[in-house]
Design an enzyme around this catalytic site. Structure first.
Site, PDB file in Angstrom:
ATOM      1  CB  ALA A 272      20.156  24.122  83.414  1.00 50.91           C
ATOM      2  CB  CYS A 273      18.758  25.504  79.945  1.00 52.55           C
ATOM      3  SG  CYS A 273      17.547  26.274  78.424  1.00 52.55           S
ATOM      4  CG  LEU A 274      14.389  29.224  78.833  1.00 55.91           C
ATOM      5  CD1 LEU A 274      13.092  28.597  78.337  1.00 55.91           C
ATOM      6  CD2 LEU A 274      15.384  30.089  78.395  1.00 55.91           C
ATOM      7  N   GLY A 276      19.153  29.533  84.534  1.00 54.38           N
ATOM      8  CA  GLY A 276      20.349  30.209  84.313  1.00 54.38           C
ATOM      9  C   GLY A 276      20.307  31.899  83.530  1.00 54.38           C
ATOM     10  CB  CYS A 300      24.585  24.894  83.353  1.00 51.98           C
ATOM     11  SG  CYS A 300      25.370  24.264  85.045  1.00 51.98           S
TER      12      CYS A 300
END
Length: 538
Positions: A272-274, A276, A300
């Site tokens: 997720a975010c960083l 991902g 995500c």
């Protein structure tokens, strides 16, 4: 929140007008329900002003308040028109519009007690008790929240008791992270385990909120063996930690431990975010046959193509006057401390939506005397981590200014990262109202990957994807590398449901045949403390 990187936040600030608030049940009241005040036509006593700040009837019935409201909205509209007509590049105009919004939002008459009829009426009705409560909230926020109004009740939850309660054990720890293995909840599990890579600006339990809103528990209940990385909150001793270390001292050892415990050479990755972003970097970096293979990657709210930011940084007055000096100042501050403070990053993210995330909360907390809301996702969003100086520097210079990962020039641990070598199946999901990673920017990742890529847009903002509320929707469509984001969305199919069922079905197809659940830990990596471990509590 915030969550999320300084770079993508800056991109959203300078590439769009004021974004709609995220769809999060239980969050503070939405501010702009229909229109930006700058877009309103001339107001008259009979005009219905569709700005939630002025919804109190007194703004229409009281002559003085109505004149004050109309003066403010007219001046705001005139200032916005002047900015739109500036002889400047589109990027510079967007930056000027963002800076103007900071000023006009702050100058709203609703932010002052004498010109806030709702607060005055409540003060009279409660005989001043609401003002006393508001003053107490103000003092508490000055002492404990950096002078910003609280967005969530910090006493409402306890990590390990109310949040992050899925049973499991820590099976590995080093100076940077802990690895948690969760207990199975089914008699058989899929043979390919799932490794979760959280962002290192927020804590891992975005995926393990309350039991009924836990993505981890959802995956476990569908027969997946789940491992979770939990990062330590960096201090000055970790100033040297960069993306190389997050790769070599976090993801790589996690893969090795997962293989040792599950006796499998394949792993599905969720980031997720960083988390991902670094997950896709890992997929582009891996060519060592001694490490487990990534079977699939789920990302995500992850931004890979930073071309919007790179353009802003290199062109016009924004790049010359703002980006360079801001970058120098941030690097000077983080170099002195050894890290970018999580609380300072949180404050910066709130500035991107000042009306919703600062002034609305200020009115509710300080003027009205209302308590902050109790909401699990907001609690997690404000439970931030520091970011090491070197990691922040790599993000801003290499990934943002140079757009190195998307351009194929990025290097980690001595290897060139090429996205055209990421042949794994990839599941991408972005929030339609995300103000940190705009979904249209996340959509550009599809064109960079050669494999089977499924792109999904989900209702809600950056933090809402962690636990979709009732009434959630998501959109799917066929891959079309020639279509831009708006064209793709126009042809996409809307599904009135959370995106979780679609994701778990996709993941199950790539999770292998059933097997008996592996043990918790192994001889080389015996189970230690119960989940959620110790690092998440720091």
């Amino acid at each position: 929140m915030p969550s999320s990187s300084t770079s993508s936040a800056l991109s959203s600030a300078t590439s769009s007008t004021r974004c709609p608030p995220p769809s999060t049940a239980g969050s503070p009241k939405g501010m702009v329900t229909v229109e930006n005040p700058a877009d309103l036509t001339e107001n008259s006593p009979g005009t219905v002003v569709r700005d939630a700040r002025f919804r109190d009837p007194a703004w229409t019935s009281n002559r003085q308040l109505r004149a004050l409201r109309d003066t403010y909205l007219t001046a705001t509209r005139a200032a916005n028109r002047a900015v739109e007509n500036l002889p400047a590049s589109p990027n510079d105009v967007r930056t000027a519009r963002f800076l103007l919004d900071l000023v006009t939002d702050a100058l709203s008459p609703t932010n002052l007690l004498p010109t806030n009829p709702a607060a005055l009426r409540k003060a009279v009705r409660t005989r001043g008790r609401s003002l006393a409560r508001g003053f107490t909230h103000l003092l508490t926020d000055l002492r404990h929240n950096g002078g910003l109004p609280s967005m969530v009740d910090r006493q409402a939850f306890t990590v390990g008791q109310d949040l992050a309660t899925t049973p499991g054990r820590v099976v590995f720890r080093n100076h940077l992270m802990e690895l948690i293995q969760y207990e199975p909840r089914t008699a058989a599990v899929h043979s390919v385990p799932l490794l979760c890579s959280p962002p290192w600006v927020n804590k891992f339990y975005f995926a393990d909120l309350t039991p009924e809103r836990s993505m981890v528990r959802w995956a476990i209940d569908h027969g997946h063996t789940v491992f979770m990385i939990s990062y330590r909150n960096p201090d000055a001793s970790l100033r040297h930690v960069g993306y190389d270390e997050y790769l070599l001292e976090s993801l790589v050892p996690a893969l090795e431990v997962v293989r040792d415990i599950t006796d499998t050479d394949e792993v599905n990755l969720l980031g997720a975010c960083l988390g991902g972003l670094i997950g896709l970097m890992l997929a582009a970096w891996l060519d060592d046959r001694s490490l487990p293979r990534l079977r699939s990657v789920t990302a995500c709210n992850a931004l890979v193509d930073f071309s919007d930011i790179a353009e802003v940084a290199r062109t016009g007055a924004t790049g010359r006057l703002l980006w360079g000096p801001a970058l120098w100042l941030l690097e000077t501050l983080t170099s002195a401390r050894g890290f970018a403070s999580g609380s300072h990053l949180d404050a910066f993210f709130r500035l991107l939506r000042p009306e919703e995330l600062i002034w609305s909360a200020m009115r509710d907390r300080w003027l009205m005397g209302e308590p902050p809301p109790t909401y699990d996702v907001l609690y997690w969003s404000h439970d931030s981590l520091n970011v090491p100086h070197r990691a922040q520097q790599y993000l801003l210079r290499d990934l943002c200014t140079e757009n190195a990962f998307a351009a194929g020039t990025a290097e980690l641990a001595g290897r060139r990262l090429r996205l055209d070598r990421v042949t794994q199946d990839v599941f991408l999901v972005a929030g339609r109202e995300d103000h940190l990673v705009p979904w249209a920017a996340a959509y550009r990742t599809v064109r960079l990957l050669p494999g089977d890529v499924r792109f999904h847009v989900a209702s809600g903002g950056h933090i809402a994807l962690a636990a979709p509320d009732s009434g959630a929707s998501y959109w799917t469509g066929a891959r079309d590398d020639l279509a831009d984001a708006s064209e793709w969305l126009a042809r996409a199919t809307e599904h009135h449901d959370s995106w979780w069922p679609a994701w778990v079905d996709w993941l199950t197809e790539r999770a292998g045949p059933p097997r008996t659940p592996p043990p918790l830990g192994s001889d080389r990596h015996p189970p230690m403390e119960p989940a959620p471990g110790t690092y998440v509590l720091t």
